[in-house]
Scaffold this motif. Sequence first.
Motif, PDB file in Angstrom:
ATOM      1  N   ARG A 178      -3.991   2.173  -7.350  1.00  0.00           N
ATOM      2  CA  ARG A 178      -5.073   1.333  -7.867  1.00  0.00           C
ATOM      3  C   ARG A 178      -5.432   0.237  -6.879  1.00  0.00           C
ATOM      4  O   ARG A 178      -4.553  -0.433  -6.361  1.00  0.00           O
ATOM      5  CB  ARG A 178      -4.645   0.692  -9.176  1.00  0.00           C
ATOM      6  CG  ARG A 178      -4.378   1.673 -10.298  1.00  0.00           C
ATOM      7  CD  ARG A 178      -3.968   0.907 -11.521  1.00  0.00           C
ATOM      8  NE  ARG A 178      -5.066   0.114 -12.002  1.00  0.00           N
ATOM      9  CZ  ARG A 178      -5.624   0.264 -13.204  1.00  0.00           C
ATOM     10  NH1 ARG A 178      -5.172   1.166 -14.018  1.00  0.00           N
ATOM     11  NH2 ARG A 178      -6.614  -0.506 -13.574  1.00  0.00           N
ATOM     12  N   ASP A 179      -6.717   0.009  -6.726  1.00  0.00           N
ATOM     13  CA  ASP A 179      -7.174  -1.089  -5.870  1.00  0.00           C
ATOM     14  C   ASP A 179      -7.009  -2.444  -6.553  1.00  0.00           C
ATOM     15  O   ASP A 179      -6.903  -3.468  -5.890  1.00  0.00           O
ATOM     16  CB  ASP A 179      -8.643  -0.902  -5.499  1.00  0.00           C
ATOM     17  CG  ASP A 179      -8.861   0.304  -4.598  1.00  0.00           C
ATOM     18  OD1 ASP A 179      -7.918   0.690  -3.869  1.00  0.00           O
ATOM     19  OD2 ASP A 179      -9.975   0.860  -4.635  1.00  0.00           O
ATOM     20  N   ASP A 180      -7.009  -2.451  -7.882  1.00  0.00           N
ATOM     21  CA  ASP A 180      -6.965  -3.698  -8.631  1.00  0.00           C
ATOM     22  C   ASP A 180      -5.556  -4.112  -9.050  1.00  0.00           C
ATOM     23  O   ASP A 180      -5.381  -5.118  -9.715  1.00  0.00           O
ATOM     24  CB  ASP A 180      -7.850  -3.592  -9.875  1.00  0.00           C
ATOM     25  CG  ASP A 180      -7.407  -2.491 -10.833  1.00  0.00           C
ATOM     26  OD1 ASP A 180      -6.509  -1.696 -10.475  1.00  0.00           O
ATOM     27  OD2 ASP A 180      -7.978  -2.412 -11.934  1.00  0.00           O
ATOM     28  N   LEU A 181      -4.541  -3.369  -8.643  1.00  0.00           N
ATOM     29  CA  LEU A 181      -3.189  -3.625  -9.128  1.00  0.00           C
ATOM     30  C   LEU A 181      -2.679  -5.011  -8.728  1.00  0.00           C
ATOM     31  O   LEU A 181      -2.104  -5.722  -9.549  1.00  0.00           O
ATOM     32  CB  LEU A 181      -2.219  -2.551  -8.648  1.00  0.00           C
ATOM     33  CG  LEU A 181      -0.786  -2.694  -9.145  1.00  0.00           C
ATOM     34  CD1 LEU A 181      -0.725  -2.706 -10.664  1.00  0.00           C
ATOM     35  CD2 LEU A 181       0.073  -1.573  -8.595  1.00  0.00           C
ATOM     36  N   GLU A 182      -2.886  -5.410  -7.499  1.00  0.00           N
ATOM     37  CA  GLU A 182      -2.384  -6.716  -7.076  1.00  0.00           C
ATOM     38  C   GLU A 182      -3.017  -7.847  -7.876  1.00  0.00           C
ATOM     39  O   GLU A 182      -2.328  -8.771  -8.319  1.00  0.00           O
ATOM     40  CB  GLU A 182      -2.611  -6.938  -5.586  1.00  0.00           C
ATOM     41  CG  GLU A 182      -1.977  -8.225  -5.108  1.00  0.00           C
ATOM     42  CD  GLU A 182      -1.971  -8.385  -3.597  1.00  0.00           C
ATOM     43  OE1 GLU A 182      -1.594  -9.473  -3.151  1.00  0.00           O
ATOM     44  OE2 GLU A 182      -2.340  -7.446  -2.882  1.00  0.00           O
ATOM     45  N   GLN A 183      -4.309  -7.760  -8.100  1.00  0.00           N
ATOM     46  CA  GLN A 183      -4.995  -8.803  -8.871  1.00  0.00           C
ATOM     47  C   GLN A 183      -4.470  -8.831 -10.308  1.00  0.00           C
ATOM     48  O   GLN A 183      -4.177  -9.899 -10.856  1.00  0.00           O
ATOM     49  CB  GLN A 183      -6.504  -8.541  -8.864  1.00  0.00           C
ATOM     50  CG  GLN A 183      -7.292  -9.532  -9.690  1.00  0.00           C
ATOM     51  CD  GLN A 183      -8.768  -9.173  -9.752  1.00  0.00           C
ATOM     52  OE1 GLN A 183      -9.224  -8.227  -9.129  1.00  0.00           O
ATOM     53  NE2 GLN A 183      -9.511  -9.940 -10.519  1.00  0.00           N
ATOM     54  N   VAL A 184      -4.320  -7.672 -10.929  1.00  0.00           N
ATOM     55  CA  VAL A 184      -3.807  -7.597 -12.297  1.00  0.00           C
ATOM     56  C   VAL A 184      -2.363  -8.100 -12.332  1.00  0.00           C
ATOM     57  O   VAL A 184      -1.978  -8.847 -13.222  1.00  0.00           O
ATOM     58  CB  VAL A 184      -3.916  -6.156 -12.849  1.00  0.00           C
ATOM     59  CG1 VAL A 184      -3.180  -6.013 -14.171  1.00  0.00           C
ATOM     60  CG2 VAL A 184      -5.385  -5.755 -13.000  1.00  0.00           C
ATOM     61  N   ASP A 191      -4.948   4.939 -15.710  1.00  0.00           N
ATOM     62  CA  ASP A 191      -6.384   4.717 -15.551  1.00  0.00           C
ATOM     63  C   ASP A 191      -6.895   3.679 -16.549  1.00  0.00           C
ATOM     64  O   ASP A 191      -8.057   3.663 -16.905  1.00  0.00           O
ATOM     65  CB  ASP A 191      -7.152   6.029 -15.688  1.00  0.00           C
ATOM     66  CG  ASP A 191      -6.926   6.714 -17.032  1.00  0.00           C
ATOM     67  OD1 ASP A 191      -6.100   6.237 -17.830  1.00  0.00           O
ATOM     68  OD2 ASP A 191      -7.592   7.742 -17.281  1.00  0.00           O
ATOM     69  N   ALA A 210      -9.114  -2.478 -15.799  1.00  0.00           N
ATOM     70  CA  ALA A 210      -8.555  -3.807 -15.511  1.00  0.00           C
ATOM     71  C   ALA A 210      -8.854  -4.790 -16.641  1.00  0.00           C
ATOM     72  O   ALA A 210      -8.033  -5.646 -16.953  1.00  0.00           O
ATOM     73  CB  ALA A 210      -9.091  -4.336 -14.185  1.00  0.00           C
ATOM     74  N   ALA A 268      -6.216  -4.542 -19.230  1.00  0.00           N
ATOM     75  CA  ALA A 268      -4.861  -4.529 -18.677  1.00  0.00           C
ATOM     76  C   ALA A 268      -3.897  -5.443 -19.428  1.00  0.00           C
ATOM     77  O   ALA A 268      -2.778  -5.032 -19.736  1.00  0.00           O
ATOM     78  CB  ALA A 268      -4.889  -4.922 -17.201  1.00  0.00           C
TER      79      ALA A 268
END
Length: 179
Positions: free
Chosen positions: A23-29, A66, A69, A72
């Motif tokens: 996921r590209d958004d994992l760090e932000q989440v 999937d 975000a 999440a």
Amino acid sequence: MDLALAHGGKDSVALSRRSPVARDDLEQVFRAAYPRVVAVAARVLGSRDEAEDVAQEVFLTFGRSDVPAGEALPWLSVAAAHTALNHIRTGKRRAGREQAARPHEATVPDVADAVVAAEERRRVRAALARLPRKQAVALVLRHSGLSYAEVAAALDLSPGSVGTTVRRAESALRKELTS
């Protein structure tokens, strides 16, 4: 940046050797939700170290999911509660083996209060693990600071039924503790 390294987790070396995150958004989440995920797990487990282990499992699962975000935080909160409850249930067997392996030690009067408190916490956690899953999770999430609306969203309940679910969970927990 590797999430475990960024957070300084104790298993950061092992995590960094795993395959790349999908996921590209994992760090932000992760940065936004990690404190809440650990708090929910710690509420169930009573141990920050174990809660951090649970959080790592939950974020690894989220990284392969999937889940949008925007959804999440509720998803991660419920996953943390479920995973922590699973740790309690599976940890009972391990704790029994560890207890049997330890030599019996005399109880020192100065630690009697600590022993009683630890036993009471263990009883509450065991009783919590025996509750119906939805009630246990609702109780944990609400007592971890989530609002009624957040608990409702996380468990796919109407906001009006959260209070009833939590009250039933509290009643069932009291009943488990007195039986």
